[in-house]
Design an enzyme around this catalytic site. Structure first.
Site, PDB file in Angstrom:
ATOM      1  N   ASP A  67       0.822  -1.203   0.000  1.00 62.03           N
ATOM      2  CA  ASP A  67       0.000   0.000   0.000  1.00 62.03           C
ATOM      3  C   ASP A  67       0.860   1.259   0.000  1.00 62.03           C
ATOM      4  OD1 ASP A  67       0.962  -0.257   2.552  1.00 62.03           O
ATOM      5  OD2 ASP A  67      -0.972  -0.440   3.527  1.00 62.03           O
ATOM      6  N   ASN A 136      -7.267  -1.083  13.988  1.00 64.92           N
ATOM      7  CA  ASN A 136      -8.682  -1.369  13.716  1.00 64.92           C
ATOM      8  C   ASN A 136      -8.846  -2.650  12.898  1.00 64.92           C
ATOM      9  OD1 ASN A 136      -7.684  -0.586  11.277  1.00 64.92           O
ATOM     10  ND2 ASN A 136      -9.127   1.091  10.921  1.00 64.92           N
ATOM     11  N   HIS A 138      -7.119  -3.394  10.130  1.00 67.69           N
ATOM     12  CA  HIS A 138      -6.860  -3.311   8.687  1.00 67.69           C
ATOM     13  C   HIS A 138      -5.614  -4.097   8.288  1.00 67.69           C
ATOM     14  CE1 HIS A 138      -4.442   0.765   8.929  1.00 67.69           C
ATOM     15  NE2 HIS A 138      -3.629  -0.243   8.949  1.00 67.69           N
ATOM     16  N   GLU A 143      -9.540  -0.982   5.071  1.00 62.68           N
ATOM     17  CA  GLU A 143     -10.144  -0.541   6.325  1.00 62.68           C
ATOM     18  C   GLU A 143     -11.429  -1.331   6.596  1.00 62.68           C
ATOM     19  OE1 GLU A 143      -8.381   1.220   8.110  1.00 62.68           O
ATOM     20  OE2 GLU A 143      -7.564   3.015   7.166  1.00 62.68           O
TER      21      GLU A 143
HETATM   22  C1  GLP Z   1      -0.205   1.085   8.225  1.00 59.21           C
HETATM   23  C2  GLP Z   1      -0.005   0.267   6.956  1.00 59.21           C
HETATM   24  C3  GLP Z   1      -0.264  -1.185   7.172  1.00 59.21           C
HETATM   25  C4  GLP Z   1       0.432  -1.644   8.441  1.00 59.21           C
HETATM   26  C5  GLP Z   1      -0.198  -0.970   9.609  1.00 59.21           C
HETATM   27  C6  GLP Z   1       0.374  -1.352  10.961  1.00 59.21           C
HETATM   28  O1  GLP Z   1      -1.426   1.686   8.266  1.00 59.21           O
HETATM   29  N1  GLP Z   1      -0.818   0.724   5.895  1.00 59.21           N
HETATM   30  O2  GLP Z   1       0.168  -1.920   6.041  1.00 59.21           O
HETATM   31  O3  GLP Z   1       0.327  -3.030   8.570  1.00 59.21           O
HETATM   32  O4  GLP Z   1      -0.046   0.421   9.456  1.00 59.21           O
HETATM   33  O5  GLP Z   1       1.484  -0.572  11.271  1.00 59.21           O
HETATM   34  P1  GLP Z   1       2.377  -0.686  12.564  1.00 59.21           P
HETATM   35  O6  GLP Z   1       3.268  -1.839  12.338  1.00 59.21           O
HETATM   36  O7  GLP Z   1       3.132   0.620  12.604  1.00 59.21           O
HETATM   37  O8  GLP Z   1       1.484  -0.853  13.732  1.00 59.21           O
END
Ligand code: GLP
Length: 244
Positions: A67, A136, A138, A143
């Site tokens: 993403d 959340n 995702h 989302e």
């Molecule tokens: C972001 C990314 C996701 C990732 C998520 C968790 O929003 N788009 O691909 O998995 O955050 O991130 P973190 O590892 O910083 O908690």
């Protein structure tokens, strides 16, 4: 589903890196789907260390990021493109020539989605995807409420996601409102999936994702249906998975 509970974030990183390394050692031209965020940073560090010691060659992999933000210059230090360059590609002596991350500022957004799917299709599909999980639930930027039948698509970021990133962007108002993400349909077609979760803050959502109903309201819950899923967590993130 295989669940690996590691003592701490460091052990989680080593285990995650080992799973990626094993994939690449057995299949040097593997197609990888790669995440960003705080959780996989340690995994990238370990992979870089393996390369430096001559144990791993990532130059032949085909890499796709999951993403990216939209409405952000590509070279903004907070873009996922910049993250990947900083934490992985520029650390490697021999980075792969074949890396696809959607633009954070494409002239044609639908064209960008189509180009990503086409590039992925030409490779024959993802062998191993490493995913993080948002607070959340995702995965990628899918989302809560996102239909499962989507390929690469433009998304409106959930407020919870934007709030989490507020500090990094110097205030909520500066956090992009949109992103572009590999869809659940594409994620579910990946041959192998490794899901990473670290820290107490992920405990509740991880339990809902792995033990709760499979629902679009918790996007990661769809992974319960994947035939090859390995979940790697540290002890704090595993906190709600066991009954006292
Ligand atoms: C972001 C990314 C996701 C990732 C998520 C968790 O929003 N788009 O691909 O998995 O955050 O991130 P973190 O590892 O910083 O908690």
């Amino acid at each position: 589903m295989k669940l690996l509970i590691e003592r701490n974030a460091q052990d989680l990183s080593s285990t995650a890196a080992r799973l990626v390394a094993r994939q690449v050692l057995t299949q040097p031209r593997s197609v990888l789907a790669l995440p960003t965020g705080d959780t996989p940073r340690g995994m990238y560090e370990v992979l870089v260390g393996l390369e430096q010691r001559g144990l791993l060659d990532l130059s032949h992999v085909r890499a796709f990021n999951l993403d990216e933000y939209l409405d952000l210059p590509e070279d903004d230090p907070r873009s996922f493109r910049s993250y990947m360059v900083r934490h992985l590609w520029e650390q490697l002596a021999a980075p792969p020539a074949d890396w696809f991350i959607p633009s954070s500022n494409p002239a044609d957004e639908q064209g960008e989605c189509a180009a990503y799917e086409e590039a992925l299709c030409r490779t024959g599909g993802v062998d191993l995807a490493v995913l993080g999980i948002g607070p959340n639930g995702h995965i990628g930027f899918n989302e809560p409420g996102t239909p499962w039948a989507l390929g690469m698509h433009v998304v409106t970021l959930a407020e919870a996601t934007r709030h989490k990133e507020a500090a990094r962007f110097g205030g909520l108002a500066n956090v992009p409102r949109r992103g572009i993400s590999m869809g659940i349909k594409t994620i579910m077609r990946c041959g192998r999936i490794v899901l990473l979760a670290s820290g107490e803050g992920k405990a509740e959502i991880l339990a809902r994702a792995l033990l709760g109903p499979v629902t679009t309201e918790v996007p990661a819950s769809v992974l319960q249906l994947h035939p090859w899923l390995t979940v790697v967590v540290d002890q704090p993130a595993a906190g709600a998975l066991t009954t006292p």
